[in-house]
Write a protein that holds these residues in place. Structure first.
Motif, PDB file in Angstrom:
ATOM      1  N   GLY A 137       0.703  -0.947   0.275  1.00  0.00           N
ATOM      2  CA  GLY A 137       0.189  -0.607  -0.749  1.00  0.00           C
ATOM      3  C   GLY A 137       0.781   1.408  -0.136  1.00  0.00           C
ATOM      4  N   PHE A 138       0.240   2.462   0.730  1.00  0.00           N
ATOM      5  CA  PHE A 138       1.530   3.806   0.748  1.00  0.00           C
ATOM      6  C   PHE A 138       2.252   3.532   1.238  1.00  0.00           C
ATOM      7  CE2 PHE A 138      -2.683   4.945  -0.549  1.00  0.00           C
ATOM      8  CZ  PHE A 138      -2.236   6.151  -2.292  1.00  0.00           C
ATOM      9  N   LEU A 139       3.458   3.934   1.973  1.00  0.00           N
ATOM     10  CA  LEU A 139       5.012   3.071   1.962  1.00  0.00           C
ATOM     11  C   LEU A 139       4.392   3.984   3.356  1.00  0.00           C
ATOM     12  CD1 LEU A 139       8.106   4.244  -0.313  1.00  0.00           C
ATOM     13  CD2 LEU A 139       6.908   2.243   0.553  1.00  0.00           C
ATOM     14  N   PRO A 140       4.461   3.231   4.798  1.00  0.00           N
ATOM     15  CA  PRO A 140       4.626   4.469   5.848  1.00  0.00           C
ATOM     16  C   PRO A 140       5.257   5.349   6.538  1.00  0.00           C
ATOM     17  CG  PRO A 140       6.283   2.341   6.260  1.00  0.00           C
ATOM     18  CD  PRO A 140       5.355   2.391   4.804  1.00  0.00           C
ATOM     19  N   HIS A 141       4.720   6.762   6.566  1.00  0.00           N
ATOM     20  CA  HIS A 141       5.353   7.980   7.392  1.00  0.00           C
ATOM     21  C   HIS A 141       6.001   8.078   8.998  1.00  0.00           C
ATOM     22  CE1 HIS A 141       2.276  10.476   5.467  1.00  0.00           C
ATOM     23  NE2 HIS A 141       2.064   8.887   4.933  1.00  0.00           N
ATOM     24  N   THR A 142       6.476   6.625   9.109  1.00  0.00           N
ATOM     25  CA  THR A 142       7.210   7.122  10.319  1.00  0.00           C
ATOM     26  C   THR A 142       8.857   6.577   9.792  1.00  0.00           C
ATOM     27  OG1 THR A 142       6.532   4.685  11.387  1.00  0.00           O
ATOM     28  CG2 THR A 142       5.389   7.426  12.281  1.00  0.00           C
ATOM     29  N   ASP A 143       9.693   6.573  10.431  1.00  0.00           N
ATOM     30  CA  ASP A 143      11.101   6.237  10.565  1.00  0.00           C
ATOM     31  C   ASP A 143      10.554   4.784  10.436  1.00  0.00           C
ATOM     32  OD1 ASP A 143      11.757   8.740   9.228  1.00  0.00           O
ATOM     33  OD2 ASP A 143      12.722   9.302  11.458  1.00  0.00           O
ATOM     34  N   LYS A 144      10.278   4.748  11.988  1.00  0.00           N
ATOM     35  CA  LYS A 144      10.303   2.632  12.772  1.00  0.00           C
ATOM     36  C   LYS A 144       9.724   2.277  11.868  1.00  0.00           C
ATOM     37  CE  LYS A 144       9.545   0.205  16.325  1.00  0.00           C
ATOM     38  NZ  LYS A 144       8.662   0.582  18.079  1.00  0.00           N
ATOM     39  N   GLN A 145       8.515   2.545  11.021  1.00  0.00           N
ATOM     40  CA  GLN A 145       7.908   1.800  10.097  1.00  0.00           C
ATOM     41  C   GLN A 145       8.307   0.989   9.335  1.00  0.00           C
ATOM     42  OE1 GLN A 145       4.351   3.860  10.502  1.00  0.00           O
ATOM     43  NE2 GLN A 145       3.696   2.727  11.324  1.00  0.00           N
ATOM     44  N   ARG A 146       9.155   2.852   8.331  1.00  0.00           N
ATOM     45  CA  ARG A 146      10.058   2.156   7.630  1.00  0.00           C
ATOM     46  C   ARG A 146      11.228   1.337   7.475  1.00  0.00           C
ATOM     47  NH1 ARG A 146       9.217   7.669   6.575  1.00  0.00           N
ATOM     48  NH2 ARG A 146      11.145   7.582   6.973  1.00  0.00           N
ATOM     49  N   PHE A 163       2.438   2.335  -3.226  1.00  0.00           N
ATOM     50  CA  PHE A 163       1.578   3.838  -3.491  1.00  0.00           C
ATOM     51  C   PHE A 163       2.742   4.881  -2.955  1.00  0.00           C
ATOM     52  CE2 PHE A 163      -2.786   1.332  -4.010  1.00  0.00           C
ATOM     53  CZ  PHE A 163      -2.388   0.645  -5.302  1.00  0.00           C
ATOM     54  N   GLU A 164       2.884   5.914  -3.228  1.00  0.00           N
ATOM     55  CA  GLU A 164       3.464   6.690  -3.089  1.00  0.00           C
ATOM     56  C   GLU A 164       2.343   8.299  -3.596  1.00  0.00           C
ATOM     57  OE1 GLU A 164       4.208   8.503  -0.778  1.00  0.00           O
ATOM     58  OE2 GLU A 164       6.511   7.542  -0.268  1.00  0.00           O
ATOM     59  N   SER A 165       2.218   9.583  -2.604  1.00  0.00           N
ATOM     60  CA  SER A 165       1.848  10.298  -3.322  1.00  0.00           C
ATOM     61  C   SER A 165       3.286  11.147  -4.222  1.00  0.00           C
ATOM     62  CB  SER A 165       1.543  11.741  -2.247  1.00  0.00           C
ATOM     63  OG  SER A 165       2.178  11.887  -1.502  1.00  0.00           O
ATOM     64  N   PRO A 166       2.377  12.497  -5.081  1.00  0.00           N
ATOM     65  CA  PRO A 166       3.439  13.372  -5.694  1.00  0.00           C
ATOM     66  C   PRO A 166       4.219  13.881  -4.187  1.00  0.00           C
ATOM     67  CG  PRO A 166       1.360  13.664  -6.264  1.00  0.00           C
ATOM     68  CD  PRO A 166       0.896  12.244  -4.999  1.00  0.00           C
ATOM     69  N   LYS A 167       3.311  14.462  -3.199  1.00  0.00           N
ATOM     70  CA  LYS A 167       4.248  14.913  -2.642  1.00  0.00           C
ATOM     71  C   LYS A 167       5.798  14.539  -1.836  1.00  0.00           C
ATOM     72  CE  LYS A 167       2.336  18.667  -4.240  1.00  0.00           C
ATOM     73  NZ  LYS A 167       3.209  19.709  -4.726  1.00  0.00           N
ATOM     74  N   ARG A 168       5.375  12.981  -1.899  1.00  0.00           N
ATOM     75  CA  ARG A 168       6.581  12.283  -1.225  1.00  0.00           C
ATOM     76  C   ARG A 168       7.533  11.458  -1.798  1.00  0.00           C
ATOM     77  NH1 ARG A 168       4.175   8.391   3.193  1.00  0.00           N
ATOM     78  NH2 ARG A 168       6.171   8.561   3.669  1.00  0.00           N
ATOM     79  N   GLU A 213       6.339  15.783  -9.551  1.00  0.00           N
ATOM     80  CA  GLU A 213       5.271  16.389  -8.359  1.00  0.00           C
ATOM     81  C   GLU A 213       3.945  16.397  -8.473  1.00  0.00           C
ATOM     82  OE1 GLU A 213       6.855  18.880  -5.439  1.00  0.00           O
ATOM     83  OE2 GLU A 213       8.007  17.430  -4.524  1.00  0.00           O
ATOM     84  N   ILE A 214       4.092  15.627  -9.510  1.00  0.00           N
ATOM     85  CA  ILE A 214       2.223  15.892 -10.068  1.00  0.00           C
ATOM     86  C   ILE A 214       1.952  14.159 -10.440  1.00  0.00           C
ATOM     87  CG2 ILE A 214       0.321  16.910 -12.093  1.00  0.00           C
ATOM     88  CD1 ILE A 214       3.167  18.426 -12.011  1.00  0.00           C
ATOM     89  N   GLY A 215       0.683  13.731  -9.178  1.00  0.00           N
ATOM     90  CA  GLY A 215      -0.454  12.830  -9.935  1.00  0.00           C
ATOM     91  C   GLY A 215       0.331  11.423  -9.012  1.00  0.00           C
ATOM     92  N   GLU A 216      -0.481  10.629  -8.641  1.00  0.00           N
ATOM     93  CA  GLU A 216      -0.157   9.599  -8.236  1.00  0.00           C
ATOM     94  C   GLU A 216       0.729   8.665  -8.459  1.00  0.00           C
ATOM     95  OE1 GLU A 216      -1.036   9.701  -4.318  1.00  0.00           O
ATOM     96  OE2 GLU A 216      -1.967  10.598  -4.654  1.00  0.00           O
ATOM     97  N   TYR A 217       1.388   8.110  -7.710  1.00  0.00           N
ATOM     98  CA  TYR A 217       2.547   6.940  -7.835  1.00  0.00           C
ATOM     99  C   TYR A 217       1.800   5.649  -7.628  1.00  0.00           C
ATOM    100  CZ  TYR A 217       6.016  10.940 -10.072  1.00  0.00           C
ATOM    101  OH  TYR A 217       6.846  11.562 -10.712  1.00  0.00           O
ATOM    102  N   ALA A 218       2.929   4.403  -8.009  1.00  0.00           N
ATOM    103  CA  ALA A 218       2.419   3.782  -8.334  1.00  0.00           C
ATOM    104  C   ALA A 218       4.024   2.838  -8.252  1.00  0.00           C
ATOM    105  CB  ALA A 218       1.235   2.569  -8.507  1.00  0.00           C
TER     106      ALA A 218
END
Length: 271
Positions: A137-146, A163-168, A213-218
């Motif tokens: 799914g979407f990559l986790p946000h916390t350093d520990k989870q990643r 999945f990843e958002s264009p901003k990340r 940084e435009i459009g959703e990424y898979a």
């Protein structure tokens, strides 16, 4: 009349990807739970399906508990409902799993209306030759989870779909370069839409800041071998360990019983 919960896949972008079964359900069912009710209304209008008389309610991350309870009440009273997300298949890294689980617990018929899934869409055009992959799914946000995720990926060395958002996306690819310098990544952006893009990138060569940084990424990560000093030192220590320790480690790597490995090892040694 027996109630039903329809789990309905919708297009990622191209309206032509809608299925005939989905259109039929949209016409016949009068109550829907949607991740974004306005987006779903736009989809119905684009398909020339009247929205008059249809009840479209929100089923999103901010109201999952309340919406699930409301849906279950209606289902147990004999009502038939449809569940949709903004794009793709519900309950796959999108709202829906909680409702589906509750419906099964209540012995309600859950019926898939299959169609587009961004996961299988991406794999189909990547060309990866693999009998398995891990979807996170979407990559986790916390350093520990990643960190825990990368540790698991390095251990199993199988392709990972995420999945990843264009901003990340730029920060995430930069992190992957450090974690898997010999790896590759296949990205899909704006899938099935006008400016869709697919390409393979070698992590040690890619410039993360060049990713729009435009459009959703898979994406599919093929990690490559991640050898570090600690790995080969442990391997040396393992080679000097008793046979039972060897058997335990090999069994863990290949998913078989350590006793089977141990017995095979003894047969080889006694030849």
């Amino acid at each position: 009349m027996t109630s039903k919960l329809y789990i309905i896949a919708t297009p990622l972008g191209n309206l032509g990807d809608i299925t005939l079964r989905a259109i039929e359900v949209f016409k016949t069912v009068d109550t829907f739970f949607a991740e974004d009710s306005r987006e779903f209304q736009k989809l119905l209008m684009a398909l020339n399906i009247p929205t008059e008389g249809k009840k479209i309610l929100s089923y999103a991350s901010h109201n999952l508990k309340e919406a699930t309870e409301q849906a279950i009440q209606w289902l147990t009273s004999g009502r038939t409902l449809g569940l949709v997300t903004d794009r793709g298949t519900p309950a796959v890294s999108d709202p829906g799993a909680q409702l589906v689980k509750r419906a099964h617990e209540e012995k309600i018929s859950v019926i898939p209306i299959p169609g587009v899934s961004s996961v299988t869409t991406l794999i189909s055009v990547s060309g990866i030759e693999s009998t398995g992959f891990e979807f996170v799914g979407f990559l986790p946000h916390t350093d520990k989870q990643r960190s825990q995720l990368w540790e698991r990926v390095a251990k199993h060395e199988i392709p990972v779909v995420f999945f990843e958002s264009p901003k990340r996306i730029q920060a995430s690819v930069l992190e992957l370069q450090k974690e898997f310098p010999e790896g590759e990544i296949f990205i899909g952006r704006e899938m099935t839409k006008k400016f869709e893009e697919y390409r393979w990138l070698k992590l040690k060569e890619v410039n993360p800041s060049a990713l729009p940084e435009i459009g959703e990424y898979a994406a599919i990560l093929v990690p490559g071998k991640k050898w570090v000093m600690e790995d080969w030192q442990k391997e040396l220590e393992l080679r000097l360990s008793p046979d039972k320790e060897w058997a335990k480690e090999i069994g863990k790597r290949y998913g078989i019983a350590s006793s089977e490995v141990y017995n095979a090892l003894q047969k080889i040694k006694n030849k």
